[in-house]
Design a protein around this motif. Sequence first.
Motif, PDB file in Angstrom:
ATOM      1  N   ARG A  27      12.279 -20.865 -76.625  1.00  0.00           N
ATOM      2  CA  ARG A  27      13.644 -21.461 -76.853  1.00  0.00           C
ATOM      3  C   ARG A  27      14.134 -21.786 -75.393  1.00  0.00           C
ATOM      4  O   ARG A  27      14.637 -23.054 -75.158  1.00  0.00           O
ATOM      5  CB  ARG A  27      14.673 -20.343 -76.982  1.00  0.00           C
ATOM      6  CG  ARG A  27      16.113 -20.630 -77.280  1.00  0.00           C
ATOM      7  CD  ARG A  27      16.773 -20.460 -75.903  1.00  0.00           C
ATOM      8  NE  ARG A  27      18.014 -20.644 -76.401  1.00  0.00           N
ATOM      9  CZ  ARG A  27      19.146 -21.308 -75.420  1.00  0.00           C
ATOM     10  NH1 ARG A  27      18.588 -21.698 -74.194  1.00  0.00           N
ATOM     11  NH2 ARG A  27      20.196 -21.538 -75.626  1.00  0.00           N
ATOM     12  N   GLN A  35      16.043 -26.922 -82.350  1.00  0.00           N
ATOM     13  CA  GLN A  35      17.277 -26.354 -81.577  1.00  0.00           C
ATOM     14  C   GLN A  35      18.324 -26.345 -82.178  1.00  0.00           C
ATOM     15  O   GLN A  35      18.921 -25.289 -81.999  1.00  0.00           O
ATOM     16  CB  GLN A  35      17.434 -27.897 -80.680  1.00  0.00           C
ATOM     17  CG  GLN A  35      16.206 -27.866 -79.291  1.00  0.00           C
ATOM     18  CD  GLN A  35      16.635 -28.866 -78.636  1.00  0.00           C
ATOM     19  OE1 GLN A  35      17.023 -30.191 -78.956  1.00  0.00           O
ATOM     20  NE2 GLN A  35      16.304 -28.822 -77.605  1.00  0.00           N
ATOM     21  N   TYR A  45      12.368 -16.337 -76.535  1.00  0.00           N
ATOM     22  CA  TYR A  45      13.239 -16.971 -75.466  1.00  0.00           C
ATOM     23  C   TYR A  45      12.522 -17.361 -74.357  1.00  0.00           C
ATOM     24  O   TYR A  45      12.719 -18.518 -73.900  1.00  0.00           O
ATOM     25  CB  TYR A  45      14.338 -16.177 -75.114  1.00  0.00           C
ATOM     26  CG  TYR A  45      15.827 -16.468 -75.974  1.00  0.00           C
ATOM     27  CD1 TYR A  45      16.907 -16.937 -75.237  1.00  0.00           C
ATOM     28  CD2 TYR A  45      15.719 -15.899 -77.256  1.00  0.00           C
ATOM     29  CE1 TYR A  45      17.977 -17.028 -76.215  1.00  0.00           C
ATOM     30  CE2 TYR A  45      16.843 -16.247 -78.015  1.00  0.00           C
ATOM     31  CZ  TYR A  45      17.966 -16.679 -77.467  1.00  0.00           C
ATOM     32  OH  TYR A  45      19.088 -17.031 -78.239  1.00  0.00           O
ATOM     33  N   ILE A  79      18.374 -22.661 -83.617  1.00  0.00           N
ATOM     34  CA  ILE A  79      18.395 -21.755 -82.655  1.00  0.00           C
ATOM     35  C   ILE A  79      20.124 -21.474 -82.168  1.00  0.00           C
ATOM     36  O   ILE A  79      20.405 -20.328 -82.052  1.00  0.00           O
ATOM     37  CB  ILE A  79      17.685 -21.884 -81.432  1.00  0.00           C
ATOM     38  CG1 ILE A  79      16.108 -21.773 -81.903  1.00  0.00           C
ATOM     39  CG2 ILE A  79      17.926 -20.981 -80.307  1.00  0.00           C
ATOM     40  CD1 ILE A  79      15.299 -22.556 -80.740  1.00  0.00           C
TER      41      ILE A  79
END
Length: 125
Positions: A80, A3, A76, A6
């Motif tokens: 993500r 995380q 994504y 990202i």
Amino acid sequence: MLQRGILTMEALIDAAVDYQAGVEGRLDDAFRRGRHDIWKGGGADTYYNRLPGLLSERYKLCNHNRQLWITTKQFYSELRNPLFHGSQLYHPTPESLLQVFDFLAELQRWINAWCSWQTGCPNLT
């Protein structure tokens, strides 16, 4: 860790757009208004196309590297967004995590292709 990697990339794109706008002498009210309007959405298109597109159409990921943009949209939707909305990675392997970090490095190379970090900031790769 994933995380944070990202989030770092997303923050880096945001900073690179402002940095490059400054290099190009474009940090004016029109730029700030356009920047403000972009955040009325969010997601991959905002970070990888709309923000850099404030500076140039050629900076957009979808125009610079179409395949990387397709991979980014898939990243994504499949990794993500679920990860940031409470899903967990089940049984990740070092190889699968390395693939994600390789992907993030490819995004860094895209940023370096249009952002003039060399003029005042160290190259981050």
